[in-house]
Design a protein around this motif. Structure first.
Motif, short mmCIF file in Angstrom:
data_model
loop_
_atom_site.label_atom_id
_atom_site.label_comp_id
_atom_site.label_asym_id
_atom_site.label_seq_id
_atom_site.Cartn_x
_atom_site.Cartn_y
_atom_site.Cartn_z
N LEU A 35 0.89 -1.13 0.10
CA LEU A 35 0.17 0.04 0.00
C LEU A 35 0.92 1.30 0.02
CD1 LEU A 35 -2.95 -0.96 2.27
CD2 LEU A 35 -2.85 -1.04 -0.08
N PHE A 36 1.97 1.38 0.77
CA PHE A 36 3.16 2.25 0.61
C PHE A 36 3.31 2.56 -0.86
CE2 PHE A 36 7.25 4.17 1.12
CZ PHE A 36 6.81 5.28 1.93
N ILE A 37 3.77 1.29 -1.58
CA ILE A 37 4.16 1.66 -3.00
C ILE A 37 3.12 2.10 -3.62
CG2 ILE A 37 4.61 0.27 -4.97
CD1 ILE A 37 6.29 -1.56 -3.19
N VAL A 38 1.70 1.70 -3.75
CA VAL A 38 0.64 2.21 -4.10
C VAL A 38 0.39 3.73 -4.17
CG1 VAL A 38 -1.83 2.01 -4.26
CG2 VAL A 38 -0.49 0.06 -4.13
N HIS A 39 0.52 4.05 -2.69
CA HIS A 39 0.39 5.52 -2.51
C HIS A 39 1.59 6.33 -3.30
CE1 HIS A 39 0.98 9.25 -0.03
NE2 HIS A 39 -0.50 9.09 -0.15
N ASP A 40 2.71 5.67 -3.32
CA ASP A 40 3.78 6.45 -4.00
C ASP A 40 3.42 6.56 -5.32
OD1 ASP A 40 6.80 7.42 -3.74
OD2 ASP A 40 7.19 5.63 -5.00
N ARG A 44 3.26 9.81 -8.04
CA ARG A 44 4.03 10.13 -9.09
C ARG A 44 2.90 10.24 -10.34
NH1 ARG A 44 8.97 7.78 -10.05
NH2 ARG A 44 8.34 6.71 -11.70
N VAL A 45 1.92 9.48 -10.33
CA VAL A 45 1.12 9.82 -11.66
C VAL A 45 0.44 11.01 -11.74
CG1 VAL A 45 -0.94 8.85 -12.41
CG2 VAL A 45 0.49 7.19 -11.86
N ASN A 46 0.09 11.82 -10.30
CA ASN A 46 -0.57 13.09 -10.20
C ASN A 46 0.35 14.07 -10.17
OD1 ASN A 46 -3.16 11.81 -10.51
ND2 ASN A 46 -3.08 11.27 -8.14
N LYS A 272 0.70 7.45 -21.07
CA LYS A 272 1.72 6.78 -21.77
C LYS A 272 2.98 6.75 -20.65
CE LYS A 272 3.67 3.78 -24.23
NZ LYS A 272 3.11 2.26 -24.18
N ALA A 273 3.28 8.01 -20.10
CA ALA A 273 4.45 7.93 -19.23
C ALA A 273 4.33 7.43 -18.13
CB ALA A 273 4.73 9.72 -18.93
#
Length: 405
Positions: A35-40, A44-46, A272-273
């Motif tokens: 879940l920490f990776i998901v949040h990270d 990044r995506v946003n 895509k990025a």
């Protein structure tokens, strides 16, 4: 509720107790880090680019043919795009945020090339319409003039007389806040004056350690590869997106626009990025959900098994005066003790796993907030999972149970 009889009962069922505690520990360690990776990844995506990303269309263009002088064709293409209905501004460049490819160099404050003293910066080539097209905010100085835009060849060093830099670059080069008008060096012996500072603009890459360090240069790169960045008027993006390829082929058919990446909206560029980051976030979320379900199922299964095994014992206790709430409390407490042992071990595993990933994969260290949340979730999940078997145990009739004594 007395704990000692419960601990004695658990000691008689060591194998089941240890296995379910280990399952809880592993689930906590994996779910916290996942879940920490998901949040990270979501962060990044946003992540903001500093651009106004709305109504922006990009074109990846490659000229073909024997000529090596592409500058006249570049100017013709840019003018044709700017003349299209629905287009607000446009320019030719080598790169833009999230393109995932481009140039970078080290900026020096002195003419001498001193290793380790420079500031890393991505280089964006453009002209007087670059700031407007990108939608970045000029916070000091001025924009380029058309007369300041020049072309340069691949074998030359990109070091124009005027540059515009991001605030991040200005602050790192001149921490006292007086970067405007100062001379810097992108190439040994060739001075460039900072004529403008923009608030924020990110580099083309998504993993650079100098994300906000960008220099915009008034240059047209005489190269077969060109990118056109176009800002459309509100509501005109789709129309420009559909017609821009025909416009460019109308000026010259000696070019290639790739099918998938030739013409893209900036939403497509961003998507895509961060495609891999979104995939990782989805995968980690699914893994976490599956692990939690498996752990809950394990607790339910073990508790149901123990209730069946202890039916006679429960009946005796009920016959001796134990209330339904006592039986229910017994199983809830028993499960809580097992879960507590599991989460204590899980916290150690979670922190250790995070440290290992930090050391070997340069990932961020796990926030203790996630560990605390994971502990709360696992303890709550354990109590919910055992609730049904415990209620079943509490409903055992004393009469029915004592018949088998």
């Amino acid at each position: 509720m007395q704990i000692r009889p419960i601990l004695a009962a658990l000691r008689r069922h060591k194998a089941g107790t240890i296995l379910i505690a280990l399952q809880i520990a592993l689930t906590l360690a994996i779910v916290c880090n996942a879940l920490f990776i998901v949040h990270d990844r979501i962060d990044r995506v946003n992540r903001l680019t500093g651009m106004d990303e709305r109504n922006v269309v990009t074109v990846q263009n490659r000229y073909v043919g024997s000529t090596t002088q592409f500058v006249p064709q570049i100017k013709t293409d840019v003018q044709a795009i700017r003349s299209m209905p629905g287009v607000e501004s446009a320019y030719a460049t080598n790169a833009f945020p999230l393109r995932r490819g481009g140039w970078s160099t080290s900026i020096q404050r002195t003419a001498e090339d001193r290793k380790g003293e420079g500031v890393s910066s991505a280089l964006y080539f453009g002209d007087e319409q670059t700031l407007k097209t990108l939608g970045v905010r000029l916070i000091a100085g001025r924009n380029f003039t058309p007369a300041e835009v020049h072309s340069f060849e691949r074998e030359e060093a990109p070091a124009p007389a005027q540059v515009i830099v991001t605030k991040a670059v200005a602050d790192k080069l001149f921490p006292d806040g007086n970067a405007l008008g100062k001379v810097v060096y992108y190439y040994k012996g060739k001075p460039s004056t900072i004529i403008g500072i923009v608030d924020k603009l990110t580099v083309p890459w998504i993993d650079a350690d100098f994300m906000d360090n960008v220099t915009i240069m008034p240059l047209t790169f005489n190269s077969t590869y060109q990118f056109f960045v176009v800002r459309t008027k509100p509501g005109q993006q789709d129309a420009v997106f559909k017609s821009i390829a025909n416009t460019l082929y109308g000026t010259s058919r000696m070019r290639v626009l790739p099918d998938k990446t030739g013409v893209r909206t900036f939403e497509m560029v961003r998507s895509k990025a961060y495609e891999a980051d979104r995939g990782m976030a989805i995968l980690m979320t699914i893994v976490s959900g599956v692990l939690l379900l498996i752990t809950a199922a394990g607790i339910v299964g073990l508790s149901s098994f123990w209730v069946g095994q202890r039916r006679k014992q429960i009946g005796v206790r009920r016959a001796l005066g134990a209330k339904r709430s006592d039986i229910l409390s017994y199983f809830l407490t028993e499960n809580f003790l097992i879960a507590l042992g599991g989460v204590v071990l899980g916290v150690i595993l979670a922190v250790g796993m995070s440290q290992w990933m930090f050391t070997h994969f340069e990932m961020k260290r796990l926030s203790l907030t996630y560990v605390a949340a994971g502990v709360a979730i696992l303890l709550a999940l354990g109590q919910l999972a055992v609730l049904a078997p415990a209620m079943k145990a509490s409903r055992v009739s004393p009469v029915e149970a004592t018949r088998s004594v």
